[in-house]
Design a protein around this motif. Sequence first.
Motif, mmCIF file in Angstrom:
data_model
loop_
_atom_site.group_PDB
_atom_site.id
_atom_site.type_symbol
_atom_site.label_atom_id
_atom_site.label_comp_id
_atom_site.label_asym_id
_atom_site.label_seq_id
_atom_site.Cartn_x
_atom_site.Cartn_y
_atom_site.Cartn_z
ATOM 1 N N SER A 186 -18.801 12.909 -0.235
ATOM 2 C CA SER A 186 -17.592 11.247 -0.519
ATOM 3 C C SER A 186 -18.570 9.710 -1.673
ATOM 4 O O SER A 186 -17.910 9.815 -1.917
ATOM 5 C CB SER A 186 -18.621 10.465 1.162
ATOM 6 N N ASP A 189 -16.749 6.780 3.925
ATOM 7 C CA ASP A 189 -17.472 6.648 5.398
ATOM 8 C C ASP A 189 -18.174 5.663 5.611
ATOM 9 O O ASP A 189 -18.883 4.113 4.534
ATOM 10 C CB ASP A 189 -18.677 7.447 5.613
ATOM 11 N N THR A 226 -21.055 12.258 6.368
ATOM 12 C CA THR A 226 -19.735 12.071 7.059
ATOM 13 C C THR A 226 -19.076 12.576 8.180
ATOM 14 O O THR A 226 -19.691 14.006 8.497
ATOM 15 C CB THR A 226 -18.352 12.592 5.969
ATOM 16 N N ASP A 285 -11.631 12.220 1.985
ATOM 17 C CA ASP A 285 -12.783 13.297 2.663
ATOM 18 C C ASP A 285 -13.644 13.820 3.740
ATOM 19 O O ASP A 285 -12.971 12.794 4.780
ATOM 20 C CB ASP A 285 -13.448 12.132 1.973
ATOM 21 N N VAL A 286 -13.741 15.272 3.712
ATOM 22 C CA VAL A 286 -13.994 15.744 4.965
ATOM 23 C C VAL A 286 -15.892 15.301 5.270
ATOM 24 O O VAL A 286 -15.821 15.955 4.200
ATOM 25 C CB VAL A 286 -13.170 17.162 5.586
HETATM 26 MG MG LIG Z 1 -19.293 13.030 3.038
#
Ligand SMILES: [Mg+2]
Length: 626
Positions: A17, A29, A40, A60-61
């Motif tokens: 992130s 986030d 996250t 973004d995971v």
């Molecule tokens: Mg993250």
Amino acid sequence: MRHLVLGTAGHIDHGKSALVHALTGTDPDRLKEEKRRGITIELGFADLDLGSERVLSFVDVPGHERFVRHMVAGATGIDAVLLVVAADQGVQPQTREHLDICSLLGVERGVVALSKCDLVEPELVEVVTLELRELLEGTFLESAPIVHTSARTGDGLEELRRELEALFDRIAPRAATGIPRLPVDRSFVLKGFGTVVTGTLVSGTLAEGDEIEVLPGGLRARVRGLQTHGHKSPTTEAGRRTAANLQGLDCDDVPRGATLTRPGALLTTRRAWARLTLLASAPKSLRRGGPVRFHQGTCDRPARLRVLGAIDEAMLRVELYLGEETVLAPGDRFILRRPAPVDTVAGGIVVDVRPPRPREATAECFATEALEPERALRLRLARAGTAGRDPRNLAAELGCTPAFLEEVSDRLVGAGAIARGGGRWFDRAAWSDASDRAMALVSDHHEAQPLHPGISREALRGSASPDMPQEAWRALLAELERRGEIRLEGEAVARSDHRVVLDDEERALAEHISDRFRRAGLDPPELEEVIPAGQRERSAPIVDWLIARGELVRVEKRGLFHGEALEALRAKLREFAARSKTIDVAGFKRLAGVTRKNAIPLLEYLDGERVTRRVGDVREITDRGK
Ligand SMILES: [Mg+2]
Ligand SMILES: Nc1nc2c(ncn2[C@@H]2O[C@H](COP(=O)(O)OP(=O)(O)OP(=O)(O)O)[C@@H](O)[C@H]2O)c(=O)[nH]1
């Protein structure tokens, strides 16, 4: 404007992130809980404008092992991956797992970022780089660039951006054709707007005003508004991050895991066939099947694996029983995780969402080529045999649009591989077999009953291909007639070279019978009275022949009449119609000169011929009767 979707991947806390934030200026986030815990949880989104009409969209995971299902959802529909590995920790469990998942989902390109390089000595950076190269060997990231970065100092960010730009330019844009398909990854209510769902549109296009269907469940709604990448837009296409404002649905009607599509365009299933790739780390017992967790798109379900056969060491032919109705189409990639200990164990590609019984599972059904549209269609039609298939159900089953399927079918008809008739499609071999069987049966019929004009269409269908629907059967017979092989006379089917030839005795018998009925007019005798003693058996085909020629006509509830007598009756009725539009039973008795016994069956016969129409107690004489 060109858009590509880039997913992040990597172990928890490795700085995914932070890199996205540093590159795009947007913190992916956004949840309070994410800020508080510093991790996250849900998917995050941010865009990087690369200039020259190019936008790279980050998904973004989370790296946390408990949120791998969110990672799988995020990795659905991505064009490439940014694998992030922290220099101070090196390769960790979710580094491997995310890499495996991307491979299994068919991701083909990416860039690797070695993050947090500010935290370690340069020598250690080199060691971790070597370790990474080893991990990537033999994977799709084998020759991907590894960029040394620090989100804190900004080191390497410029280079990373350049690598991402180069990656962008190497990836061909997705075709916007196909079925609109939006696996929902978030669903929420926006004050003043109502229900909004988001996801990456994996194929097709969507436009404001479109009617959509939510699967599973089949609820319908209209798209009131669309946003792509945070901007209002009247349309969106494959590969775009999309938010759709839906009219007439609650948030709960379209939860994460649901799919938006065009009504009727896709189907759901509880059973599918797939080619499965086992990870080296998968437990041996998996080769015997068992319970698994199935992840596809943004949904995940409990499932049972049944192994149908092995392709090689690492590949199996499997059947999946899904715990819930699931939107699937051939070609869909999925991930299998085992429930305990939780771990990604395999991934695969769906080959059939309406599979036949397991014992019909041939190697051909699971071959890579079985996913090619022409093969896929031929396979389904061959399976259907003489029953054929309704093309409307086929498109959804094959996961393509009806228009595309029509093109495929045109090519196959041209190549003589399939036949179309009565609105259905058939495997050409099955169609030809049905034709051949029909011809043989017609010949048999003529041989057994030479005086008979032919076998009835329906009787022939019953023997030749009972599972072929009537409309298609008519088309098949029409084709045989066009080819000059048969003659169609009313409901009778005859070989085109079939001629009824009576010998002298038969001719005399026919004349005798016909004569008796002709003379009897509208008060005909019973057939038994007419047939000379001992001639009963011989007469039967002759009577059939007279009926087929129209010389004798069968009148329900009464028996046979001579055709000329009925013709004379029609003439009288025509004359009568000039004076009156209706006639009652008494009037009819007078007109025809018949008793009540004959009048009612005759009137019903005329009703059946649509010469008269019953209205209360009287008959109207129709236009046909005039
Ligand atoms: Mg993250
Ligand atoms: N020193 C240093 N710290 C970093 C760097 N990048 C990220 N961090 C810190 O590492 C922690 C985790 O960073 P995140 O970006 O949230 O990590 P993540 O990979 O997104 O974590 P998950 O999403 O939970 O998997 C934060 O406290 C960041 O400030 C870096 O380049 N240098």
